[in-house]
Design an enzyme around this catalytic site. Structure first.
Site, PDB file in Angstrom:
ATOM      1  N   ASP A  43       0.845  -1.196   0.000  1.00  0.00           N
ATOM      2  CA  ASP A  43       0.000   0.000   0.000  1.00  0.00           C
ATOM      3  C   ASP A  43       0.882   1.248   0.000  1.00  0.00           C
ATOM      4  OD1 ASP A  43       0.793   0.229   2.622  1.00  0.00           O
ATOM      5  OD2 ASP A  43      -1.020  -0.705   3.407  1.00  0.00           O
ATOM      6  N   ASP A  45       1.392   5.444   1.061  1.00  0.00           N
ATOM      7  CA  ASP A  45       1.029   6.654   1.788  1.00  0.00           C
ATOM      8  C   ASP A  45       1.551   7.823   0.965  1.00  0.00           C
ATOM      9  OD1 ASP A  45       0.143   5.275   4.325  1.00  0.00           O
ATOM     10  OD2 ASP A  45       2.222   4.593   4.231  1.00  0.00           O
ATOM     11  N   ASP A 122       8.319   8.835  12.895  1.00  0.00           N
ATOM     12  CA  ASP A 122       8.906   8.071  13.990  1.00  0.00           C
ATOM     13  C   ASP A 122      10.383   7.699  13.808  1.00  0.00           C
ATOM     14  OD1 ASP A 122       8.056   6.380  11.975  1.00  0.00           O
ATOM     15  OD2 ASP A 122       6.770   5.134  13.238  1.00  0.00           O
TER      16      ASP A 122
HETATM   17  P1  ATP Z   1       3.452  -0.512   6.665  1.00  0.00           P
HETATM   18  O1  ATP Z   1       4.282  -1.082   5.569  1.00  0.00           O
HETATM   19  O2  ATP Z   1       3.140  -1.523   7.725  1.00  0.00           O
HETATM   20  O3  ATP Z   1       2.243   0.255   6.193  1.00  0.00           O
HETATM   21  P2  ATP Z   1       4.363   2.106   7.423  1.00  0.00           P
HETATM   22  O4  ATP Z   1       5.660   2.596   7.973  1.00  0.00           O
HETATM   23  O5  ATP Z   1       3.944   2.649   6.097  1.00  0.00           O
HETATM   24  O6  ATP Z   1       4.432   0.541   7.406  1.00  0.00           O
HETATM   25  P3  ATP Z   1       1.932   3.261   8.412  1.00  0.00           P
HETATM   26  O7  ATP Z   1       1.167   2.943   9.658  1.00  0.00           O
HETATM   27  O8  ATP Z   1       1.277   3.088   7.100  1.00  0.00           O
HETATM   28  O9  ATP Z   1       3.257   2.393   8.502  1.00  0.00           O
HETATM   29  O10 ATP Z   1       2.451   4.758   8.576  1.00  0.00           O
HETATM   30  C1  ATP Z   1       2.937   5.530   7.476  1.00  0.00           C
HETATM   31  C2  ATP Z   1       4.037   6.466   7.930  1.00  0.00           C
HETATM   32  O11 ATP Z   1       3.488   7.393   8.900  1.00  0.00           O
HETATM   33  C3  ATP Z   1       5.213   5.823   8.638  1.00  0.00           C
HETATM   34  O12 ATP Z   1       6.164   5.313   7.742  1.00  0.00           O
HETATM   35  C4  ATP Z   1       5.740   6.968   9.477  1.00  0.00           C
HETATM   36  O13 ATP Z   1       6.499   7.851   8.693  1.00  0.00           O
HETATM   37  C5  ATP Z   1       4.464   7.677   9.899  1.00  0.00           C
HETATM   38  N1  ATP Z   1       3.955   7.188  11.201  1.00  0.00           N
HETATM   39  C6  ATP Z   1       3.077   6.183  11.422  1.00  0.00           C
HETATM   40  N2  ATP Z   1       2.835   6.001  12.730  1.00  0.00           N
HETATM   41  C7  ATP Z   1       3.577   6.920  13.376  1.00  0.00           C
HETATM   42  C8  ATP Z   1       3.745   7.280  14.753  1.00  0.00           C
HETATM   43  N3  ATP Z   1       3.121   6.590  15.700  1.00  0.00           N
HETATM   44  N4  ATP Z   1       4.572   8.318  15.032  1.00  0.00           N
HETATM   45  C9  ATP Z   1       5.209   8.996  14.053  1.00  0.00           C
HETATM   46  N5  ATP Z   1       5.094   8.727  12.751  1.00  0.00           N
HETATM   47  C10 ATP Z   1       4.296   7.707  12.405  1.00  0.00           C
HETATM   48 MG    MG Z   2       1.965   2.284   5.184  1.00  0.00          MG
END
Ligand code: ATP
Ligand code: MG
Length: 380
Positions: A43, A45, A122
């Protein structure tokens, strides 16, 4: 340099349209990380200078503003959903709290620049911004690309402070370490170890969503292993941790079942269904109740087995909750296991709406429990 060709065409179109409307826009988060690592993102973002309202008016019907606390836009095309969020900055002291329906809540909607947005994220590896139109990387923290190359999980800013601000980041750090085999940087690890128990104070609904995402992850066994190695199960999944304390052999069974399921999915043999994952997580602790320890034991009636199984599942995943439908399907998958083990092939079972899901779990359980070659093909 990530290849533009690795990026979903629909995502490229979304970025193009926002940029053509003069809004600075990037792909961010897990998708950038995965592209760099040579993994196809599941997916995407997207981060943009456009406000949720501006995104909505640009995409109209396919866009929906969601989120009460953190407002963002879901853009859907076919079965795909992309999350489009507006660049955030740290709120000033006066902006920190806002009134929502008469209650003061943290303000998560102070919009800012791309660079300000990166610093609020993060970990360094999660803060790389990629513009697929210009094929340009913006690594605002200056550490993301290098940490990704070296396989290092490092908080942005002071680790203890960042974990205290949001304990869900502890889980996210361990997830990154487990999923990719990354090393947690020394300062980040020390802060994480002393903050582990604060995960209990995080919002249960947010943790439930993270748990569901872990179940969907094709590396869920590696992630759980990282949780176990870092003493995190006790705080994140206390029900399962208690089971491990009572019977150490369940640790191996638990990781074995999940690991085998991950492997079958990666080979494309099995579907990546969250309901199978949830039943696989619970199954190692239900073998007694379901009568799966001994294939020759009598088949117990459903009314006798089900209530005990349901209360056990609840205690295993406490305090989290999952969508009702997901839980119902998982229960059916589990309830079918003793039938698949003890009954001969019959139309009643084969036509059951959850038969195919149940068969997949059954084959995984066979590999871990009964190790009987004739069982693998019994229901095919
Ligand atoms: P995945 O592949 O599991 O989706 P992801 O890193 O993209 O991993 P998401 O939950 O989709 O995880 O979050 C997208 C982005 O938003 C992260 O990569 C990070 O930059 C930011 N993010 C998400 N959660 C937090 C948090 N709790 N604090 C700070 N930044 C966050
Ligand atoms: Mg993600």
């Amino acid at each position: 340099m990530p290849l533009k060709s690795a990026i979903d065409r629909d995502v490229l179109n979304v970025v193009h349209r926002l940029q053509d409307a003069s809004f600075e826009t990037y792909i961010v988060g897990g998708a950038v990380r995965d592209i760099f690592l040579g993994i196809k993102p599941k997916d995407y973002d997207i981060a943009t200078a456009a406000t949720p309202e501006q995104v909505k008016s640009l995409f109209r019907r396919n866009a929906r503003i969601i989120g009460r606390r953190f407002r963002l836009v879901h853009y859907s095309i076919g079965h795909k959903i992309f999350e489009i969020s507006t660049f955030r900055r740290e709120p000033s002291e006066e902006e920190k709290l806002v009134e929502v329906k008469g209650k003061l809540r943290p303000n998560e909607n102070t919009f800012g620049t791309a660079e300000e947005d990166a610093w609020r994220r993060d970990f360094t590896v999660n803060a790389i911004f990629y513009d697929p139109v210009r094929e340009k990387i913006s690594d605002f923290t200056g550490m993301g690309e290098k940490d990704l190359k070296d396989g290092i999980v490092r908080t942005i800013g002071e680790p203890a402070k960042r974990f205290a601000e949001d304990p869900v980041r502890i889980l996210r750090a361990l997830k990154l370490a487990g999923q990719y085999g990354f090393t947690i940087e020394g300062g980040t690890l020390a802060a994480l170890s002393s903050a582990r128990q604060t995960i209990r104070s995080a919002s249960v609904s947010r943790l439930s969503l993270e748990f569901e995402k872990i179940l969907k992850n094709q590396n869920s066994a590696k992630i759980m292993k990282a949780f176990m190695e870092h003493g995190f199960m006790e705080f994140f999944l206390p029900g399962i941790y208690r089971e491990f304390r009572m019977d150490k052999s369940k640790e191996e069974l638990f990781l074995g079942v999940l690991g085998d399921w991950n492997l079958r999915i990666s080979h494309g043999a099995y579907r990546a269904s969250v309901s199978i994952a949830l039943s696989a997580v619970c199954a190692p602790f239900l073998t007694g109740i379901l009568g799966l320890d001994d294939p020759d034991s009598p088949l117990l009636p459903r009314w006798q087995v089900e209530p005990e199984m349901v209360s056990k599942i609840r205690s295993l995943v406490h305090p989290y909750s999952f969508p009702r439908r997901l839980v119902a399907v998982s229960r059916e998958i589990l309830m079918l296991q003793p039938l698949l083990l003890k009954r001969g092939r019959n139309a009643h079972i084969v036509r059951h709406s959850r038969f195919h899901h149940a068969r997949e779990l059954f084959e995984i359980l066979n590999k871990a429990l009964w190790k009987d070659a004739s069982i693998e093909g019994k229901w095919r």
